[in-house]
Design an enzyme around this catalytic site. Structure first.
Site, PDB file in Angstrom:
ATOM      1  CD  GLU A 107      -1.563   1.746   2.832  1.00 41.77           C
ATOM      2  OE1 GLU A 107      -1.051   2.821   2.840  1.00 41.77           O
ATOM      3  OE2 GLU A 107      -2.019   1.323   3.841  1.00 41.77           O
ATOM      4  CG  HIS A 108       3.585   2.480   3.343  1.00 38.50           C
ATOM      5  ND1 HIS A 108       4.154   3.694   3.896  1.00 38.50           N
ATOM      6  CD2 HIS A 108       2.514   2.124   4.038  1.00 38.50           C
ATOM      7  CE1 HIS A 108       3.529   3.657   4.865  1.00 38.50           C
ATOM      8  NE2 HIS A 108       2.550   2.888   5.241  1.00 38.50           N
TER       9      HIS A 108
ATOM     10  CD  GLU B 167       7.607   4.284   1.601  1.00 36.30           C
ATOM     11  OE1 GLU B 167       6.672   3.924   2.406  1.00 36.30           O
ATOM     12  OE2 GLU B 167       8.129   5.085   1.191  1.00 36.30           O
TER      13      GLU B 167
ATOM     14  CD  GLU C 276       2.404   2.869   9.490  1.00 34.29           C
ATOM     15  OE1 GLU C 276       3.039   3.233   8.437  1.00 34.29           O
ATOM     16  OE2 GLU C 276       1.082   2.529   9.183  1.00 34.29           O
TER      17      GLU C 276
END
Ligand SMILES: [Zn+2]
Length: 1066
Positions: A153-154, A228, A250
């Site tokens: 997704e990133h 990422e 994250e």
């Protein structure tokens, strides 16, 4: 990009009592990756929403906590008279029409198509909403917790076939008028939505997103995966080797939050046998096992039109949608894709599990546990009416603080705050989760017994007529109002539809609610016992019940860190010289690439608007100003579908300053203890029956050119026009006669607040740091910190002790607050609605004002300010939040100019994005210029670095001085800024914005001046701003949230004595 939810976002305004109020409506703290949030909890008294800005946390919070409010808000009925639709062409641009239907609930013509060549499904909603929405959703179930869909997704937004630059996503953020731009990873699907009210801009966004999803460069480029996802980092043979990566970091942040850890383990244990067992966001312990090959394979398997669902919504030309989409799909062929989400079979026996979260060293209080009961409610499809009935049941049991199940948990004293939040309807099977956190582990069994016995009681006795009426009215009001805040209506509709469509169920089922609702109401009216059997079948007699106890472990954080060190050490030991040199070379290569900007020619591939596309005149909001009984009245004549919106701002400057920290709890108490003539439950039912919601909260801000802060108690409410007298009656009764004497309720609120604030330091430390920095420089900042920052947390901690020793004193304080605030001198009333609605409100408003005393206490002087110094706030965490701020007006004599908005935007999407996020590995890095106070604040979010990030901040002025900003980049920045300035707003938000402008004395002529300054921003302004911003480097302060070890390491070794104070919070 984070997985978003309708009402949860990085909304520091709500957590800190900050409110957006700049003349341009640029959020005070820009949200990460383009999602500027709603203002949760403003309208309804539903349990406060947790505010978390990222992916998995959000998604889990979304799937496993208090969802029904946003689901309800998502259902909708726009007002304008419907026009029957023309029959659509049966075949067009390679698509065949499968179904056409007019959905009166949304005044939309719905066309469902299938792409002939690939079988891709398309839903196309045609209506008159100018906020156009597009989305593509892929089913992406996982078989492990390596975080593949999240990293994808990133990564897909990092360059594609037609847009071969580093980050087209960021280019769109810089230069688009988008009203929504983001991507979400769910436990079983990945969703790429965009929205814009500008047609050309909308097409640009759709093109970039389609190309990104279908032809991303990342699947052939290991560097993006490394950046990422994860990679080994080593710059020099003498350093320690570390793991880096945006998603890796994250998720480390997510796993540092006890609430997130509890959510994760809850989901895992509820679904032992299907895809939900795994964490699609990625477990930081497992992410480094992911190989590039697996990553490529996953894209190959699931990112194909045959596995995709496309969504269009709005007032754009429907045939053009198909032409555009067809141009991307035609090069693919149909292919079988097995992405079925398998059902979790129901367990035959309830079970119980115990898991651990990392806690700080315990102080004098006992260790606190999370205890919850969790059900998967069915393993066969539910009828729409059953779903609706369950939604009502959820609302009746838990929808307000007076709802019986919620109240029983609150009153029990067994824990500090409710977790779980009830029904969850977004996944393949509905779940129900409920429990408490802050529980003494010795009381865990009691929590379970309490929930079960309350359910048994409710199954037997049912609910009162008044409560049922209140629930029906609340749900209908939300459906009719369709107020999705800053979230585009089209997107909220897409998410609602998708929760059936993605499982191959009828995509329209959740949009057609009128009939089932009417039928349901008829059943209620007939006296049928609807809810008892539901509680029995889906909860009490359902053996798929899992109790999850999540216990604190003081050693876990250290152990996890040691494990990671060990693993990295092992890897390093097994490397020979050449391999080690390889890692160094790759690290430097990646860094080099990250720091090399795309060329202007390359960037030109991303389409943008031109300055000519931007209206030259600032739009104004209709505002009629008058005076009534010494009160200023603002009226905004806008179409609101018969809803009246009202705010009353009561001057708070009469409050003795020592009582400021009690204000938020005073606000909550107003609706939580009943009034002189009615109980808490009766009052709550009245609010539900007669209004669309009420809220009370403080608003505090600096005002430019004055050291005196603005401070108001905001009373906000809404109702259907014909209920205006009832709305004002209930406001008056609450303000004048609310009881403030329920000690046990108050204690519960204090504990809940404390738990929320403590969780907030760990999950939103940047907000805590920003508040602290403001409090060092202005009285308004100080006052805000007293009502939302660390000082507030300390006050609430003291209060939790004081309740038992000095309840009388607290009660007196609450009454003093009421006396101080309850007066109409200096008040402002703000009304929004159409002509008819406004006139129906006139008489009730007059009576309401007459009931308020003329004068309150005489004015107090607020003088507090915190010492300006560097501070470290410490909690158990694996990541940092780094803030640095200075006051440009005071420290640099800066005169406000519109170009500062453009520069601020550009810094956030270039320098800070590149250095703090992309090469630094933080989840976010941004800056904010408060043009009222003059504070310029840098912040990072879930950041592996600390001093290095401060150094990046300090390099900002040089970056601006050396910046060669070309015309294209400048135009982009200006357009992006105008997108923020002209942000799309629903009518109630327009009325509220006008109120803010009035209070902050931002005139239309000033707004026009800023607009012209923005539009004529030139490279010279960047150099001027560099001089101003240098003051932050030399005169600013640093406040961070970090771990105790890290803070100590900075002070002892890295930069001796850097922090003037290290404050342990957890
Ligand atoms: Zn993410």
């Amino acid at each position: 990009m984070f997985s978003g939810s309708v009402t949860r976002s990085l909304n520091t305004q709500a957590t800190l009592g900050r409110h957006t109020c700049s003349p341009t409506a640029v959020p005070r703290l820009p949200a990460l990756r383009g999602y500027s949030g709603l203002r949760p909890g403003v309208w309804r008294h539903r349990a406060a929403q947790t505010l978390q800005p990222c992916s998995k946390a959000l998604l889990q919070a979304r799937a496993f906590g208090g969802l029904s409010q946003c689901v309800r808000a998502a259902v909708a009925a726009p007002a304008p008279p419907q026009v029957e639709s023309e029959p659509a062409p049966k075949e067009l641009h390679g698509f065949s029409l499968v179904q056409q239907e007019f959905i009166q609930e949304y005044n939309s013509d719905v066309l469902i198509y299938r792409h002939d060549k690939t079988g891709a499904e398309v839903m196309s909603l045609v209506n008159d909403d100018e906020n156009k929405t597009f989305g593509v959703v892929l089913r992406t179930p996982v078989e492990n917790s390596k975080g593949i869909p999240h990293i994808l997704e990133h990564s897909v937004l990092c360059g594609s076939r037609k847009y071969p630059i580093k980050e087209p996503f960021v280019e769109l953020m810089k230069g688009s008028m988008q009203t929504f731009l983001n991507a979400f990873t769910y436990p079983d699907r990945t969703c790429y939505p965009v929205a814009s009210a500008n047609l050309q801009d909308f097409y640009n966004l759709v093109n970039v997103y389609l190309d990104a999803v279908l032809h991303p460069n990342c699947i052939n480029d290991e560097k993006t995966f490394a950046q990422e996802g994860w990679h080994l980092e080593l710059k020099d043979g003498k350093d320690d080797m570390t793991y880096k990566g945006v998603v890796f970091n994250e998720m480390k942040g997510v796993y540092s939050s006890p609430d997130s850890v509890n959510n994760r383990y809850t989901q895992t244990n509820m679904f032992p046998d299907n895809t939900y067992f795994h964490d699609s966001g990625g477990d930081p312990q497992v992410i480094p096992e992911l190989t590039f090959k697996e990553f490529q394979d996953f894209h190959g398997r699931y990112y194909h039109p045959s596995n995709a669902r496309f969504w269009f919504y709005g007032d754009d030309e429907p045939q053009e949608r198909l032409r555009l989409l067809g141009s991307y799909l035609d090069e693919f062929d149909a292919r079988p894709v097995d992405s079925t989400v398998h059902l979790q079979p129901l367990l035959k026996e309830p079970k119980q599990v115990t898991v651990k979260y990392a806690a700080g060293e315990q102080s004098e209080e006992p260790a606190k546990a999370f205890v919850s009961l969790n059900w998967v409610m069915h393993d066969e499809p539910l009828s729409l009416e059953t779903e609706l009935a369950l939604e009502f049941l959820d609302s009746l049991m838990l929808g307000t603080a007076a709802a019986p199940l919620r109240k029983a948990l609150n009153d029990s004293g067994l824990g500090e705050a409710i977790i779980g939040g009830g029904m969850q309807g977004e996944l393949c099977q509905m779940g129900f989760s409920l429990g408490l956190k802050g529980v003494d582990p010795a009381n865990a069994d009691k929590v379970e017994q309490l929930i079960i016995s309350e359910l048994e009681k409710l199954a037997k006795t049912g609910f009162s007529k008044a409560s049922i009426e209140a629930a029906v009215n609340s749900i209908e009001f939300d459906l009719r109002e369709n107020n999705t805040g800053r979230f585009p209506r089209g997107l909220s509709l897409m998410l609602r539809s998708m929760s059936a469509w993605i499982y191959d169920r009828d995509p329209l089922s959740r949009l057609r609610w009128t009939e089932p609702l009417e039928h349901f109401k008829a059943r209620l009216a007939s006296g049928e016992d609807i809810f008892g059997p539901l509680i029995q079948k889906y909860l009490l007699k359902n053996s798929h019940r899992i109790r999850v106890d999540t216990l604190p472990d003081e050693e876990l954080a250290a152990k996890q860190e040691a494990d990671e060190k060990q693993r990295l050490g092992d890897i390093r030991r097994q490397m020979d010289q050449t391999q080690e040199q390889g890692v160094i070379a790759e690290t430097l290569e990646l860094q080099h690439r990250q720091e090399t900007p795309d060329t202007a020619e390359a960037l030109a591939c991303v389409p943008t608007l031109q300055l000519e596309d931007i209206p030259k005149e600032a739009a104004s909001i209709p505002t009629d100003i008058s005076e009534q009984q010494n009160v200023t009245m603002l009226q905004h004549e806008l179409f609101t579908n018969d809803v009246l919106y009202m705010e009353t701002a009561l001057d708070m400057r009469t409050l003795p300053p020592n009582l400021l920290p009690l204000i938020p709890l005073f606000c909550r108490s107003l609706t939580q203890m009943g009034t002189q003539s009615e109980s808490f439950i009766d009052l709550t039912d009245r609010i539900g029956r007669q209004t669309g919601g009420l809220s009370f909260y403080p608003f505090i801000s600096s005002r430019r050119g004055s050291s005196e802060p603005l401070a108001y108690l905001m009373v906000r409410g809404k109702a259907m026009a014909e209920k205006a007298p009832e709305l004002l009656d209930v406001m008056r009764d609450i303000l004048l006669t609310a009881r403030l004497d329920d000690k046990s309720r108050f204690k519960q609120m204090v504990l809940e607040t404390r738990a929320g604030l403590e969780a907030g330091v760990v999950s939103s430390g940047h907000a805590m740091a920003a508040a602290r920095l403001d409090a060092q420089r202005s009285i308004a900042g100080w006052a805000q910190e007293q009502t939302g920052g660390l000082s507030y947390l300390n006050y609430v901690r003291d209060l939790s002790q004081r309740i038992d020793s000095d309840w009388e004193g607290i009660q007196q304080d609450l009454e003093t607050i009421r006396k101080a605030l309850l007066h109409r001198t200096g008040a402002v009333v703000n009304l929004t609605g159409d002509q008819k609605t406004l006139s129906s409100a006139a008489a009730p408003v007059r009576e309401f004002l007459a009931a308020l005393p003329e004068q309150g206490l005489s004015g107090s002087s607020w003088q507090g300010i915190l010492p300006a110094q560097n501070e470290a706030i410490t909690v158990p965490t694996q990541v940092n939040y780094v803030g640095k701020a200075g006051n440009l007006f005071e420290d640099a004599g800066y005169q406000l100019h519109g170009s500062s908005y453009v520069i601020n935007k550009l810094l956030g999407t270039t320098w800070l994005w590149d250095r703090v996020r992309v090469s630094g590995g933080a989840y976010g890095g941004f800056c904010d210029f408060d043009n009222h106070s003059g504070m310029f604040t840098y912040l990072s979010y879930r950041d592996p670095n600390l001093l290095k990030t401060v150094d990046v901040y300090d390099g900002t002025a040089d970056f601006l001085r050396n910046l060669q900003v070309d015309d294209d980049a400048l135009t982009k920045a200006i357009i992006g800024t105008m997108g923020d300035v002209d942000g799309y707003q629903l009518p109630d938000a327009k009325g509220y914005t006008a109120l803010m402008r009035h209070l902050l004395q931002v005139s239309d002529s000033e707004r026009q001046q800023r607009r012209e300054e923005i539009l004529s921003t030139s490279p010279r302004h960047f150099k001027d701003f560099a001089e101003a911003i240098d003051a932050v480097k030399s005169k600013g302060q640093v406040v961070v949230v970090t771990s105790a070890e890290r803070a100590q390491a900075v002070n002892d070794k890295e930069r001796p004595g850097f922090f003037n104070e290290i404050i342990k919070v957890l």
